[in-house]
Design an enzyme around this catalytic site. Sequence first.
Site, short mmCIF file in Angstrom:
data_model
loop_
_atom_site.label_atom_id
_atom_site.label_comp_id
_atom_site.label_asym_id
_atom_site.label_seq_id
_atom_site.Cartn_x
_atom_site.Cartn_y
_atom_site.Cartn_z
N HIS A 35 0.83 -1.22 0.00
CA HIS A 35 0.00 0.00 0.00
C HIS A 35 0.86 1.26 0.00
CE1 HIS A 35 -3.87 2.01 0.52
NE2 HIS A 35 -3.30 2.82 1.40
N TYR A 86 -1.10 15.08 1.77
CA TYR A 86 -0.06 15.16 0.74
C TYR A 86 0.24 16.59 0.33
CZ TYR A 86 -1.09 10.25 0.58
OH TYR A 86 -1.27 8.94 0.93
N ARG A 135 0.98 3.22 -3.25
CA ARG A 135 -0.10 4.20 -3.47
C ARG A 135 0.24 5.51 -2.76
NH1 ARG A 135 -5.80 5.34 -3.88
NH2 ARG A 135 -6.67 6.15 -1.93
#
Length: 379
Positions: A309, A344, A312
């Site tokens: 993961h 982000y 991603r």
Amino acid sequence: MTTKRRFGRVRKLPSGRWQARYPGPDGIDRPAPDTFATKKDAEIWLTRQEAAILDDEWIDPDAGKVSLGEYGRTWIDERPRLRPRTVELYGYLLRVHIAPTFGDRALSDVKDPHVRRWRKKLLDQGVSEVTAAKAYRLLKAIFTTAVDDQLIKRNPCRIKGAGQENSAERPVLTVAQVYRLADVIEPRFRALVLLATFGSLRWGELTGLRRRDVDLTAGTVRVERQLIRVTGKGLVFTEPKSAAGKRTVVIPELIVKDLEEHLRYFAQGGDEGLIFAGPDDGPLWNSNFNRRFWGRALAAAGLPKIHFHDLRHTGNTLAANAGASIRELMDRMGHTSTRAAMIYQHGSHERQREVARQLDSLARGQLTKASGTQRARGE
């Protein structure tokens, strides 16, 4: 000695304490759950009960006698739109982390201090903060419904911040590290690594992709379903996590050739054929992939032990550093909330330096322009 009142009655017990009783709206004569030190205290309690009845806020004290374990299982069953994995998670949290403490206890018997001690015990036993937060949120949701059902008057889950997950910062790979990993992993999984990263797709979304979901001419991947493991049922195709999960992701041209080769040599045939299949040409199991291929590839690439993961997460970070807005990140990630996208937006150190360089250039340019204007005016 019994004292009659307009509503209810009080009497003095041989012990010297006072008992209060009143007729409930259901016609049942009900005593106070405890006795009182003074007659005045008993009468005040009766006044509050009368007010609750008149304001339609009275709660049957027997209604909350149902056990939390029984009510919690019913609570899960009465939510038919929950995804299979969510049902499985809730069942696990209830069974393993909630029921051992509260399973046999009546809803009305659980108070704030009990919840605080339960949460502390979970953390003291080594349960992760993330799992403890999930269990707390489930317990709070169950009690919220119990309040709505008028089984209890007040939700005992009132610990500020206890339901927030403060996960550790996940590792972010460089583009070079991603390609090093793609170079050494089993060839049939090279495109899986690249699309997970540069398409910001989840494992279940990747393994649920069909040939008809990919348009390499347009450079897009359409996410319409996911493949997940459900205990007792094996691998099951389900809807994405949310409505926003159904989306079209534009992929960089950089990985198109890798996907073309993958479709030629490894994908199942036909429009409905799976893009990413296992070595036996069947659906790809996460557990088998991790055991047989993932760990070995990490070691060969000289990378630390990270989760699939995290690819991603790396892709989301790269997209943010490339200048994607919060709205664009939400669309790409398949989220309805800005919360995940905001993670982000903090920017990497390299991106911050680039912003500083651009700011420096802008400021210098404006200073030079201002200085030239002043000279032209003879100032």
